[in-house]
Enzyme design. Sequence first.
Site, PDB file in Angstrom:
ATOM      1  N   ASP A  23      -9.943   3.754   3.530  1.00 15.39           N
ATOM      2  CA  ASP A  23      -8.699   3.524   4.250  1.00 15.39           C
ATOM      3  C   ASP A  23      -7.969   4.869   4.316  1.00 15.39           C
ATOM      4  O   ASP A  23      -7.348   5.298   3.351  1.00 15.39           O
ATOM      5  CB  ASP A  23      -7.865   2.460   3.518  1.00 15.39           C
ATOM      6  CG  ASP A  23      -6.524   2.204   4.205  1.00 15.39           C
ATOM      7  OD1 ASP A  23      -6.096   3.045   5.019  1.00 15.39           O
ATOM      8  OD2 ASP A  23      -5.885   1.176   3.898  1.00 15.39           O
TER       9      ASP A  23
ATOM     10  N   LYS B 182      -1.372   5.107  11.577  1.00 14.08           N
ATOM     11  CA  LYS B 182      -0.188   5.952  11.441  1.00 14.08           C
ATOM     12  C   LYS B 182      -0.089   7.102  12.446  1.00 14.08           C
ATOM     13  O   LYS B 182       0.449   6.918  13.519  1.00 14.08           O
ATOM     14  CB  LYS B 182      -0.053   6.411   9.993  1.00 14.08           C
ATOM     15  CG  LYS B 182       0.281   5.217   9.076  1.00 14.08           C
ATOM     16  CD  LYS B 182       0.969   5.600   7.805  1.00 14.08           C
ATOM     17  CE  LYS B 182       1.670   4.423   7.154  1.00 14.08           C
ATOM     18  NZ  LYS B 182       0.860   3.611   6.273  1.00 14.08           N
TER      19      LYS B 182
ATOM     20  N   PHE C 255      -2.916   0.064  -1.204  1.00 17.27           N
ATOM     21  CA  PHE C 255      -2.136  -0.587  -0.152  1.00 17.27           C
ATOM     22  C   PHE C 255      -2.957  -0.605   1.130  1.00 17.27           C
ATOM     23  O   PHE C 255      -3.432   0.444   1.577  1.00 17.27           O
ATOM     24  CB  PHE C 255      -0.796   0.121   0.101  1.00 17.27           C
ATOM     25  CG  PHE C 255       0.014  -0.605   1.140  1.00 17.27           C
ATOM     26  CD1 PHE C 255       0.729  -1.746   0.810  1.00 17.27           C
ATOM     27  CD2 PHE C 255       0.017  -0.177   2.469  1.00 17.27           C
ATOM     28  CE1 PHE C 255       1.450  -2.452   1.772  1.00 17.27           C
ATOM     29  CE2 PHE C 255       0.740  -0.872   3.441  1.00 17.27           C
ATOM     30  CZ  PHE C 255       1.451  -2.011   3.089  1.00 17.27           C
TER      31      PHE C 255
HETATM   32  C1  PLP Z   1       0.610   2.150   6.102  1.00 19.07           C
HETATM   33  C2  PLP Z   1      -0.729   1.798   5.556  1.00 19.07           C
HETATM   34  C3  PLP Z   1      -1.434   0.656   5.989  1.00 19.07           C
HETATM   35  C4  PLP Z   1      -0.822  -0.359   6.918  1.00 19.07           C
HETATM   36  O1  PLP Z   1      -0.573   0.150   8.174  1.00 19.07           O
HETATM   37  P1  PLP Z   1       0.344  -0.693   9.201  1.00 19.07           P
HETATM   38  O2  PLP Z   1       0.254   0.106  10.468  1.00 19.07           O
HETATM   39  O3  PLP Z   1       1.705  -0.781   8.627  1.00 19.07           O
HETATM   40  O4  PLP Z   1      -0.295  -2.032   9.325  1.00 19.07           O
HETATM   41  C5  PLP Z   1      -2.698   0.451   5.507  1.00 19.07           C
HETATM   42  N1  PLP Z   1      -3.258   1.303   4.633  1.00 19.07           N
HETATM   43  C6  PLP Z   1      -2.627   2.391   4.191  1.00 19.07           C
HETATM   44  C7  PLP Z   1      -3.320   3.317   3.244  1.00 19.07           C
HETATM   45  C8  PLP Z   1      -1.337   2.677   4.620  1.00 19.07           C
HETATM   46  O5  PLP Z   1      -0.681   3.743   4.144  1.00 19.07           O
END
Ligand code: PLP
Length: 403
Positions: free
Chosen positions: A224, A253, A139
Amino acid sequence: MTATKTLIADSQRYIANTYSRYPLILVRGQGCKVWTNDGKEYFDFVAGLAVCNLGHCHPKVVQAIQDQSRKLIHVSNFYHIEPQIELAKLLCENSFADRVFFCNSGAEANEAAMKLAKKYAKDTGRTERFEIITMEKSFHGRTMATITATGQEKFHKGFDPLVPGYKYVPFNDMEAVLRAVTPNTCAIMVEPIQGEGGVNCPSDGYLRELRELCRKRGILLIYDEVQVGMGRTGKLFAYEHEGVYPDIMTLAKSLAGGVPIGAMLATEEVAKSFGPGTHASTFGGNPLATAAGVAAVSTLLEDGVLENCRRVGEHFFNRLMDLKGEYPFIKEVRGRGLIIGMELEFEGSQIVTRCMEEGFLINCTMGNVLRFLPPLIVTTKEVDQLLGALDRILGECKEGTES
Ligand SMILES: *Cc1c(COP(=O)(O)O)cnc(C)c1O
């Protein structure tokens, strides 16, 4: 109608219907607890989806926001910004990285990472390189490029045409990566632990092998760490467990203790492809957000939070393993520090609802993986309270399956 019902009706009337929400209006939070508008108390094992790592309204974050908001809330990146400089320095001094680009969300951080990877390929004469390999069940966000990067079809549906140049391989499958790499590959992007995809941990040596492959073929490795960075796994960054460095890493986050922020970190070699005018964000690195970030990161590093995360996380994990021994419908318990997933043989939504009735907020991802993401300051005692409720609730399921 009660005030709560009226508010929820207005919510459903005026807000884009992109979320299926629980019928709770949360108005206050402190530490690991949140309260609704009608005064009901919950233990929060969601923490804004791994955002409130220091708990709700941590006093040092609150203080920083108050102080900064009296001085300067926003100026353009035409000018130097004090807390932005301070936060960049903190991040670089505590990571593999040499430079930071600030933005406002995880998706934006990943956009920056993928743009930088493409630009770097062009700048180093490898003009044919544009493809990015990502993982199934990954994700990476909700913008066009980041849904494309996300290796889950359910996020793609209805948004064709997607961005060209993406390939997906199963997580933890090195052979598949080797087959997917072509002379057009510019980057491989991976979450060191997959969060939304069900708390999937890397198998031994996987990240190291990815690193080795990238080094040999001149491909950039992007982590990520939007969900698993900032102490979630018991180290400041998840990659520290293996000691395998990326070329680029994304954060968001919990980076600013709950204030919206995103960041892309890179080595000097790669970051030099982002010169003046190549990328920008109006709010990126805004004084208010970065002042909160400085407070959040320094608290994380100084106040024994990481230590607590490791210690309580281990206890939590072991007790969930005990439950697994007790209930055969628990398939697996996975995780590190305080990101823990418990995979069930059936849908988890009812258990989430039952936990809520007992005063605990938990999450379920991929349909059947209960995911626990409490603040990193959670105590063993608080975890035991959840475990007690969970044990009772799982017991009801057992009765359900037996009758
Ligand atoms: C939550 C998340 C995102 C997206 O972050 P947003 O601030 O909602 O755009 C991207 N990568 C990972 C691994 C995430 O958990």
